[in-house]
Design an enzyme around this catalytic site. Structure first.
Site, PDB file in Angstrom:
ATOM      1  N   GLY A 118       6.923  -0.980 -13.315  1.00  6.34           N
ATOM      2  CA  GLY A 118       5.613  -1.241 -13.689  1.00  6.34           C
ATOM      3  C   GLY A 118       4.955  -0.115 -14.289  1.00  6.34           C
ATOM      4  O   GLY A 118       3.658   0.075 -14.206  1.00  6.34           O
ATOM      5  N   TYR A 173       1.571 -10.331   0.681  1.00  6.26           N
ATOM      6  CA  TYR A 173       1.421  -8.887   0.344  1.00  6.26           C
ATOM      7  C   TYR A 173       1.164  -7.922   1.321  1.00  6.26           C
ATOM      8  O   TYR A 173       2.074  -6.897   1.064  1.00  6.26           O
ATOM      9  CB  TYR A 173       0.106  -8.826  -0.496  1.00  6.26           C
ATOM     10  CG  TYR A 173      -0.334  -7.739  -1.292  1.00  6.26           C
ATOM     11  CD1 TYR A 173       0.254  -7.259  -2.461  1.00  6.26           C
ATOM     12  CD2 TYR A 173      -1.113  -6.738  -0.664  1.00  6.26           C
ATOM     13  CE1 TYR A 173       0.119  -6.126  -3.039  1.00  6.26           C
ATOM     14  CE2 TYR A 173      -1.553  -5.384  -1.202  1.00  6.26           C
ATOM     15  CZ  TYR A 173      -0.963  -5.260  -2.328  1.00  6.26           C
ATOM     16  OH  TYR A 173      -1.276  -3.824  -2.936  1.00  6.26           O
TER      17      TYR A 173
END
Ligand SMILES: *[C@@H]1O[C@H](CO)[C@@H](O)[C@H](O)[C@H]1NC(C)=O
Ligand SMILES: *[C@@H]1O[C@H](CO)[C@@H](O)[C@H](O)[C@H]1NC(C)=O
Ligand SMILES: *[C@@H]1O[C@H](CO)[C@@H](O)[C@H](O)[C@H]1NC(C)=O
Length: 327
Positions: free
Chosen positions: A46, A205
């Site tokens: 990322g 999450y």
């Protein structure tokens, strides 16, 4: 009377916002290490946007070879250009990596093992926060696979190179990104790869983030004797594209976070600190926030071995691969 109220609210709201902002700015710690990274190699998953891009730029400034990875070609080549232009360091590569695919993780890791001579820093930064809760083609929960299982597999496949590179005086380092939200998560081995199981859509999450912390601890235990340290960094509340999947609401959250809490550059500081600081190089299995060691939910360390076994099964690691990485 009513107009007085309006005027008060009108004046008070910006004042409160400014106070929150000032408080945040005064507590945002900045990594002060002057360490250079010439001759070192770092991977930032990322590393093409948000916090990851800031981490990648920082490493590039310090002279490292930096490999940024994400599943989007355009985003990757744009980030590559930005980093080279801003830092003058040309030793930067972009490689495709889709953490929601076991096959892609294996291809990426295989490519790194054959093309790179060393790996000093692995920054498991990529993360997704999504309202869409579905199964990937590997039969796993999408959010869990991107944030946790994908990084689990990647880390273990790259361990032989990390171990080869690490020295007693200078261990190679793995840095995982966690979150304050790990406090809400559970390590629920029975249900973690299911979709639509939890009432709160984004709950996976929180789960993925507590798994990251648990994994760090178990990996630390299993790495005894190797010159590799593994720690987690908590970026804090940051305005980044991670909220994009939440739509208009996400755009609002992103901008509020950006204004009131941390910019991606500020959010990157703790991960940079964990990656570079002399003190953190001697620690393993710890969680950091605002460039300080921080508290971990006790649930994270409840049964780290069970999560490990279950993760090994789900990402289909073979005994031979495990032996190669952990012997
Ligand atoms: C790129 O970085 C690697 C590792 O840090 C180093 O061995 C190599 O010489 C560098 N290449 C160039 C062209 O600077
Ligand atoms: C995911 O969980 C379900 C339900 O527990 C299970 O049937 C399935 O085999 C699991 N998927 C994988 C890839 O193990
Ligand atoms: C970092 O993440 C990897 C992969 O998810 C895991 O194996 C490791 O235990 C984690 N380390 C920490 C300190 O959280």
């Amino acid at each position: 009377m009513a107009s007085l109220l309006v005027v008060t609210v009108f004046l008070a709201t910006p004042a409160i916002l400014i106070l929150v902002r000032l408080y945040q700015k005064s507590t945002n710690a900045i990594c002060t290490s002057k360490k250079r990274l010439d001759g070192r190699t770092a991977i930032v998953t990322g590393g093409t946007a948000g916090i990851g891009l800031e981490i990648a730029k920082e490493f590039a400034h310090r002279g490292a070879r930096v490999i940024i990875a994400c599943p989007f070609k355009q985003e990757g080549s744009d980030a590559l250009k930005t980093i080279i232009e801003e830092t003058g360091n040309k030793n930067i590569s972009f490689k495709l990596l889709d953490l929601s695919s076991l096959k892609s993780v294996r291809e990426f890791a295989g490519n790194i093992l054959t093309t790179e001579e060393r790996l000093d820093l692995l920054i498991n930064n990529a993360g997704i926060s999504s309202l869409k809760d579905f199964q990937t083609k590997d039969g796993m929960n999408f959010i869990m696979q991107v944030n946790y299982y994908g990084h689990f597999l990647l880390t273990i496949l790259l361990l032989p190179l990390l171990k080869k590179t690490g020295q007693p005086s200078e261990p190679s380092r793995i840095v995982n990104t966690s979150s304050y939200l790990h406090w809400f998560g559970r390590i629920d081995n029975e249900n973690m790869n299911k979709s639509g199981y939890y009432w709160i859509p984004n709950y996976q999450y929180c789960n993925s983030k507590i798994c990251m912390v648990s994994f760090s601890r178990e990996l630390m235990r299993r790495l005894k004797g190797a010159n590799v340290v593994v720690n987690s960094a908590n970026p804090g509340t940051v305005g980044t594209g991670i909220y994009k999947p939440l739509g208009l609401c996400g755009l609002f959250i992103k901008n509020m976070c950006y204004l009131l809490f941390k910019t991606p550059r500020e959010g990157a500081q703790t991960a940079i600190y964990v990656a570079l600081d002399e003190k953190t190089g001697g620690m393993s299995g710890c969680l950091f926030g605002n460039c300080k060691e921080s508290l971990v939910s006790p649930l994270a360390y409840w049964d780290t071995a069970k999560l490990w076994e279950e993760s090994v099964r789900l990402v289909q690691l073979t005994d031979k691969e495990l032996e190669l990485s952990l012997k």
